[in-house]
Every structure is written in structure tokens, then in C-alpha cells.
Design a protein around this motif. Sequence first.
Motif, PDB file in Angstrom:
ATOM      1  N   PRO A  82       1.083  -0.925  -0.076  1.00 32.57           N
ATOM      2  CA  PRO A  82       0.018   0.132  -0.127  1.00 32.57           C
ATOM      3  C   PRO A  82       0.933   1.202  -0.366  1.00 32.57           C
ATOM      4  O   PRO A  82       1.946   1.010   0.399  1.00 32.57           O
ATOM      5  N   VAL A  83       0.118   2.714  -0.355  1.00 34.39           N
ATOM      6  CA  VAL A  83       0.768   3.422  -0.350  1.00 34.39           C
ATOM      7  C   VAL A  83      -0.171   4.535   0.341  1.00 34.39           C
ATOM      8  O   VAL A  83       0.959   4.802   0.986  1.00 34.39           O
ATOM      9  N   LYS A  84      -0.839   5.030   0.642  1.00 33.21           N
ATOM     10  CA  LYS A  84      -1.007   5.705   1.414  1.00 33.21           C
ATOM     11  C   LYS A  84      -1.577   4.956   2.777  1.00 33.21           C
ATOM     12  O   LYS A  84      -1.294   5.990   3.768  1.00 33.21           O
ATOM     13  N   LEU A  85      -1.815   4.194   3.002  1.00 30.62           N
ATOM     14  CA  LEU A  85      -2.021   3.441   4.011  1.00 30.62           C
ATOM     15  C   LEU A  85      -0.113   3.777   5.181  1.00 30.62           C
ATOM     16  O   LEU A  85      -0.183   4.024   6.395  1.00 30.62           O
ATOM     17  N   ILE A  86       0.561   3.495   4.319  1.00 34.60           N
ATOM     18  CA  ILE A  86       1.878   3.949   4.795  1.00 34.60           C
ATOM     19  C   ILE A  86       1.841   5.073   5.307  1.00 34.60           C
ATOM     20  O   ILE A  86       2.695   5.327   6.481  1.00 34.60           O
ATOM     21  N   GLN A  87       1.926   5.702   4.568  1.00 33.00           N
ATOM     22  CA  GLN A  87       2.183   7.293   4.595  1.00 33.00           C
ATOM     23  C   GLN A  87       1.541   7.833   5.603  1.00 33.00           C
ATOM     24  O   GLN A  87       2.050   8.832   6.272  1.00 33.00           O
ATOM     25  N   ASP A  88      -0.022   7.177   5.997  1.00 35.45           N
ATOM     26  CA  ASP A  88      -0.559   7.794   7.077  1.00 35.45           C
ATOM     27  C   ASP A  88       0.075   7.359   7.664  1.00 35.45           C
ATOM     28  O   ASP A  88       0.294   7.593   9.304  1.00 35.45           O
ATOM     29  N   PHE A  89       0.515   5.592   8.529  1.00 40.09           N
ATOM     30  CA  PHE A  89       0.571   5.417   8.985  1.00 40.09           C
ATOM     31  C   PHE A  89       2.685   6.235   9.928  1.00 40.09           C
ATOM     32  O   PHE A  89       2.582   6.384  10.931  1.00 40.09           O
ATOM     33  N   ALA A  90       3.044   6.363   8.459  1.00 41.11           N
ATOM     34  CA  ALA A  90       4.411   7.171   9.026  1.00 41.11           C
ATOM     35  C   ALA A  90       4.055   8.269   9.976  1.00 41.11           C
ATOM     36  O   ALA A  90       5.383   9.009  10.315  1.00 41.11           O
ATOM     37  N   ARG A  91       3.311   9.186   8.785  1.00 39.86           N
ATOM     38  CA  ARG A  91       2.852  10.005  10.193  1.00 39.86           C
ATOM     39  C   ARG A  91       2.142  10.450  11.452  1.00 39.86           C
ATOM     40  O   ARG A  91       2.572  11.136  11.942  1.00 39.86           O
ATOM     41  N   LYS A  92       1.385   9.293  12.066  1.00 35.81           N
ATOM     42  CA  LYS A  92       1.451   9.191  12.987  1.00 35.81           C
ATOM     43  C   LYS A  92       2.552   8.525  14.310  1.00 35.81           C
ATOM     44  O   LYS A  92       2.174   8.579  14.534  1.00 35.81           O
ATOM     45  N   VAL A  93       3.600   8.538  13.650  1.00 39.91           N
ATOM     46  CA  VAL A  93       4.559   7.963  14.490  1.00 39.91           C
ATOM     47  C   VAL A  93       6.019   8.644  14.176  1.00 39.91           C
ATOM     48  O   VAL A  93       6.485   9.630  13.149  1.00 39.91           O
ATOM     49  N   GLU A  94       7.071   9.086  15.749  1.00 41.62           N
ATOM     50  CA  GLU A  94       8.281   9.807  15.376  1.00 41.62           C
ATOM     51  C   GLU A  94       9.795   9.101  14.842  1.00 41.62           C
ATOM     52  O   GLU A  94       9.927   9.880  14.206  1.00 41.62           O
ATOM     53  N   LYS A  95       9.488   7.677  14.218  1.00 39.14           N
ATOM     54  CA  LYS A  95      10.922   7.387  13.698  1.00 39.14           C
ATOM     55  C   LYS A  95       9.790   6.394  13.042  1.00 39.14           C
ATOM     56  O   LYS A  95       8.939   4.838  14.152  1.00 39.14           O
ATOM     57  N   LEU A  96      10.105   5.641  11.877  1.00 41.81           N
ATOM     58  CA  LEU A  96       9.314   4.797  11.434  1.00 41.81           C
ATOM     59  C   LEU A  96      10.648   4.081  10.857  1.00 41.81           C
ATOM     60  O   LEU A  96      12.221   3.842  10.334  1.00 41.81           O
ATOM     61  N   VAL A  97      10.483   2.208  11.243  1.00 40.96           N
ATOM     62  CA  VAL A  97      11.098   1.632  10.971  1.00 40.96           C
ATOM     63  C   VAL A  97      10.856   0.163   9.801  1.00 40.96           C
ATOM     64  O   VAL A  97       9.393  -0.627  10.465  1.00 40.96           O
ATOM     65  N   VAL A  98      11.814  -0.748   9.537  1.00 40.18           N
ATOM     66  CA  VAL A  98      10.754  -1.460   8.775  1.00 40.18           C
ATOM     67  C   VAL A  98      11.537  -2.494   9.370  1.00 40.18           C
ATOM     68  O   VAL A  98      12.703  -2.934   9.242  1.00 40.18           O
ATOM     69  N   VAL A  99      11.116  -3.782   9.883  1.00 36.52           N
ATOM     70  CA  VAL A  99      11.176  -5.325  10.174  1.00 36.52           C
ATOM     71  C   VAL A  99      11.083  -5.935   9.551  1.00 36.52           C
ATOM     72  O   VAL A  99       9.802  -7.037   8.777  1.00 36.52           O
ATOM     73  N   GLU A 100      12.182  -6.309   8.632  1.00 39.06           N
ATOM     74  CA  GLU A 100      11.406  -7.913   6.942  1.00 39.06           C
ATOM     75  C   GLU A 100      12.437  -8.547   7.368  1.00 39.06           C
ATOM     76  O   GLU A 100      14.147  -8.322   7.006  1.00 39.06           O
ATOM     77  N   GLU A 101      12.498 -10.045   7.408  1.00 40.51           N
ATOM     78  CA  GLU A 101      13.285 -11.048   7.233  1.00 40.51           C
ATOM     79  C   GLU A 101      14.008 -10.966   5.381  1.00 40.51           C
ATOM     80  O   GLU A 101      13.476 -10.381   4.389  1.00 40.51           O
ATOM     81  N   MET A 102      15.652 -10.516   4.893  1.00 38.61           N
ATOM     82  CA  MET A 102      16.056 -10.769   3.691  1.00 38.61           C
ATOM     83  C   MET A 102      16.289  -9.822   2.673  1.00 38.61           C
ATOM     84  O   MET A 102      16.828  -8.979   3.756  1.00 38.61           O
TER      85      MET A 102
END
Lengths: 190, 580
Positions: free
Chosen positions: B261-281
Motif C-alpha cells: 500500500p501507499v497511502k496506508l504507509i504514508q498515514d502510518f508514517a505521519r503518526k509515528v516519530e521514527k519509522l522502522v521496517v523489520v523484514e527478513e532477507m
Amino acid sequence: METKNIMIVGVGGQGSLLASKLLGHLLMEQGFDVKVSEVHGMSQRGGSVVTYVRYGDRVDSPVIDKGEADYIVSFELLEAARWLSYLKPDGQIVTSTQQIDPMPVITGAASYPEDLVEKMRSAGAKVDALDCLKLAEEAGSAKAVNIVLMGRLSHYFDLPDEAWQKSLEAMVPPKFLELNKKAFELGKKA
Amino acid sequence: MKQLMLGNAAVARGLYEAGCCVISSYPGTPSTEITEEAVKYPEIYCEWAPNEKVAMETAFGACLAGKRSFCAMKHVGLNVAADPLYTMSYTGVNAGMVIGVADDPGMHSSQNEQDSRHHAIAAKVPMLEPSDSAEALAFAKLAYELSEEFDTPVLLKMCTRVAHSQSIVETADRAECAVKPYEKNIAKYVMMPGNAIRRHPFVEERARKLQAWAETAPVNRVEMGGTKIGIITSSTSYQYVKEVFGDTVSVLKLGLANPLPVKLIQDFARKVEKLVVVEEMDPIIENHCKVLGLAVSGKDVLPMEGEFSQNLIAEKLGGEVHTGRTIADPIPPRPPVMCAGCPHRGLFYTLSKNKCTVLGDIGCYTLGAVAPLAAMDMTLCMGASISAVHGFNKALGAGSEGRTVAVIGDSTFMHSGMTGLANIAYNQSNSTVIILDNSITGMTGHQQNPTTGYNIKGDPAGKIDLEALCKAMGFARVRVVDPYDLKECDAAIKEELAVNEPSVIISRRPCALLKYVKHEAPLAVDPVKCVGCRSCMKIGCPAISIKEGKARVDATLCVGCGVCQQLCGVKAFQSAKKEG
């Protein structure tokens, strides 16, 4: 309840999958959230294998990490020592005293450490060590080591005997049930 | 009903409940149990195909005919099946079709650590990614709805920890699906250039629709907690994040790996101070965020290699790291080994003794590379041994022909060894190919294959005759040896390497772990005769060790194969039965 962690360790082919199935059934019947993580494939060919059993009100991770195991149930002494760092500071090891040489020991490239039970105790671990192979043979089959260990582990659990029996009946094929019940008793009483 | 269920069994249950009718798969850890569990439902036709490409095309044929279908494979199997996948993206489906693919971060039983999300992106097909058994079941069902709504095959991505972990699921009844009548549609299903050109815009339009769906998809969910850190994660990584941080962080849990998703991620990013992605590989979600212009942390602190765990997440992202005790003694490693009585052992010993260059393949017999046998020079992918021995010999000619062999198992030969053999026959290299026929697919846990004469249910089936097949391809020299007989093996290898024409040696004996195989009584060493020369140690048998200068046999492991007996110059090995 805080999540509790049981590791079952041994050598590929020793029957840890049945032990984890039994524990999974038992703990689910008690109303816990349960996760069991196994390893299939190449490691099963005589390699070091580990199975994780976790239970509590809500279990997230399917694996157990260093310093987290409440119990380590081991089919083989070297494997208990290998996974020792996964034990909680006040955790309990329940291990068979059987020793199986890994290939580097067989070829002479490494040696099997001596007095492992004492060394693990000196490191501060609580270790309950017994000759499960002998007890399994007494029950009627060397393959019943897994159930002897489960019988021994049942000591440390505040669960009625009927709960264990019910899970044994659910997980063991009928024709091996009597043998396994005997193995369980021998482990429990040892 | 609530049950504790393996992730792969939960996928099978989801397929059953969704009305799936046809499954064709090739076994591969950690995907194998999906099909092994599905075969327990009599409503579903299941089979082992010779390889993943055939499996996927079979499943495609079934969905084209109008029934919901499925195929399962491991991550590298999807490379083999990539050809049909990329064009099935163009044709779309008739009834729903789902493809299960299981990645193996940490390489518990694999030759590489590739991230199959790349295939979903490149083929432009949706990919669902469950994080436990309950989601595996639910996502398998949802995958069929997506497949039929968006006219696309759907990838269901598992990983080792989801596939091989049991967690609690709630099962439901099967919903039978009416057969969707097959209608001839040349423009949709015949992918020649003129038609494919018109299908490509459909693929792009579908991608846009899927992108819109991703924004509100119920499988993508926000779990707001503390807002100092916001973590975007998926699959088993989600479970580690929850384990370490609970509700102290906010989490965007993605069940749809493609499209993101694009908007979902952008909205989530706006609500938090620091954005981290946790994904294997690979950093697929992270790179997507970067394309969106978001400041994000991920692979700058977390590794590309291996599996994650709660301690790793805690260490890298500032949680509580647990530690335990150790003892001072070094703990010798315990790598997997060939089983006692493994029929491959005698053959590999002979190759080692003759100092052959051995181009290997994928299976239990890859363990022939382990000391003390160390009888393997290369392992790449399914079938590569045969093609590579041809190339090796074309490069060096007489310089290598007399000492270089390919070794490949029966199932791997059926998978993709036959085409390599055709190349040797056609392009005339003087190559020696050894088929290790143990009459089963061993590594993945005893699956039948086209050479065994039995199907997935264990019922009699078609049986391909390896000798006749090799002869039909033009090999005049095809011989069968018993790998328990070292003299016979040695003679065959020396002769076939010496002759000036291509040859096939079939090393035939069933896997020692097969239930129907009858074993001899275990051997015992006469300590008076044993001189401690260690000749028997050259075969790396886990049943033999040296204790106090003498060889000793572990009677609980020994199956009396007699290979060690043939190496003993003083006849110290005797049958325990005869003695007693």
C-alpha cells in the motif's frame, strides 16, 4: 500468565517430534495459547535438532532465544550443553545421559567433553540427568526415550496425571500405547 | 473446532475449506507438508509432479478447466516454475488458482536464501504472507477470492517458521464450488504476440486495481501503541516485534506482500516519530518506503542474512536482550550426516578413492561433500550435475573425461536431469553420469516419484524404467551396480571413465530408512582382531567410532550394510547375530 518456554533438543531421528506433539496437545487442553516450532529437512539426518514449545495467555514468537527457556529437555548430553545458553537463569534441564558422538568426534577432529553434567551444574544450571535409554528399553523399546523424558518432565509441572495420560492416548498409536504408558511411568518414578 | 496445527497443514485446511479440487506439487523443504496434508482430504485430487514447472502448469490446466487448483514448492522451485508464472499473469485464470511458495531464511535445508517476493513483483501477481497458522488457513481461502475477483494467479508465501510452527486455528466446513464452465477464449489464453500485446494492458490495469485494494485490505492492519517508534513488518518478523515490544510501539502489519500500500504507509508514517521496517532477507518494504520519500530505518541496522529472532530485534532496535550460561569446553558441532546404511556411502567412498571430480546435485547425497568422504566438487541447483559435467568435459576434453562424473538422485534426475542427459547424447560429450537410485525422494522425507512405481497415496502408479530411458536417449553403456558392493562400484567407475563414449551408471539400492527395507543384523568388532588402523573410518559412518584405540560399532545404529567389513584388512567386523 507470562509465556513459558520448553526446548526439546537432541540428534535428528531421536523422536523429538512426538514429544513436542504431546506437549502441544497437553498444553492446549489446559486452555493455553500454544506455539510449537520444529525443524524438518536436512538437519533431521543425524544433525543437532531443536524444537520449541511455548505456552501462555498469548504467545507471539514461535521460537525461544538465548536465556529464555524454562526447561530444556535433552535426548543427549552434548546437545544439552550445546543449548545451555538458551536456559533461563533459574531454568531446569532434564536430560538423558546418552552420549552420541558427532562426526567431528568420530573422525578425531574434536573430542567429546567429559563430565558435562557436573560442568553444567558448576555453571549454575539445575540438571536432572537420568539414563532414559535404559528405562526405555525396560519399557520395551529404545525408541520410547522421548516418552521417558516426558514422564520425567511431568515432575516439574503442576498438572494432574490424567491430563498427561489423555494426551498420551491422543498422540500415540493404540498398539504402542501400553509400552509408552510404561515408559512414561518409568521416567516419572526414576 | 480449535486445533493446534502446523502452518503447512493449515494451508492445506484452507485449500480444503475453499473448495480446492486439484493439487500438483513437487516436494521441497519447507513446503512439502502442504501437499502431504492435503492428500488426506478425499475431496482433493493430489499428486507429486516431476518438477515445479510441471506442477504449476498442471494446476493451471485444472483452473482453466474450471476447478480451483493449487501447487506448492520451495523458493528455488519457483525459479523452475517462473516461466509459466510470468505468462499466467497475462492469461489470468478461470477458476481460482493459488501457488504456495515457502522461503527458507537461515537455509535450514536449502542451497540459497532468495526472497520470493521478487517474483511476485516481477510477475505482477498478488502475494499474501501469513504470520502464523490461523492466518495461513485464512489467507489460503482469501487467495482464491482474490484470484477470481482480479483474474490472476495468487502467491501464498510461507517461510520456515510459519510453515513448520504449530499454532491454534479454528476450522470450518468445506464450501464446494461449482465448476466454472470452460469457454474457449483465444485472445485470453493463447499467448502469441498479437494476443499477449493486448493482455499486457490488462495486467497493468489489474495492478492498479490491486494497488487500490491494498490500501483497505483487511490483511493489512495498523496496531497503534506508543508512537515514538512505528514498525512496518510482516510474516514471522511481526511475531518477533510483538514479542519484544508488545504495545509499546505502533505496528503496521502487512499481510499483502505485493502490491504494497501507499497511502496506508504514508498515514502510518505521519503518526509515528521514527519509522522502522523489520523484514527478513531483502529490503522490499523498506525500498518501497524510500520510493515514497519516507525517512526509514531497516537494513542499516538489521541483517540481510539469516533468520531474525526476538533477541536479534531487541539488540538492534533497543529492547531487552536475554543471555544465558555457557561452559568453558568447546562444544563440537553436530552437522547432518549420511545415515548408517545409506546406500550412497559406498558409492561416494569409491569416488573419493578414485580421486574423481564429482559434480553433484540436490538431495541427501549432497552430504557426500562432508568429511571424511569429501567426494563432491560442486552443487548448484536441481539437475545441474549432468549439464555441468558436459560443460566441464567440453572445456577440458580428455583432460577431464577420465576422472569426472555427475551424481544425481532418482527424483532429481526426473525433476531436471533428463534434459541435461539429452544434451550429452545430442552434443556428444564423453561424460559419465551416475544416477543414485534409492527408489524415493529422500531429503524431503520419502515422497514417491516417477521412478518408484507408486503415487502420492502409495497406490501403484506408472513407473519409468531408468535403463530403458537412458538407452532410448542413445546411451549404449548403461549399467546397474549395488553401492553396498565396493568392488563392483570400483570396477564400474574405472571402466566407464576409461571408455571413449558417454555412459550411465545406476547405483541402485533403496534408502535405508524406508520401512519395507529389511536390514541385516548389526555388525560387531572383534577387539582382538582389530588393529586400530582406522580404515573403516574413511567412510564416515555414524555407527562406527574408535574407543581406546579399537573400532566400535553402535548396534542401535548399525544396519549391517557391510561396507566397513569390506574395508577391514583383518576381518574384525562380524555379524553380531552369528557371534551370538
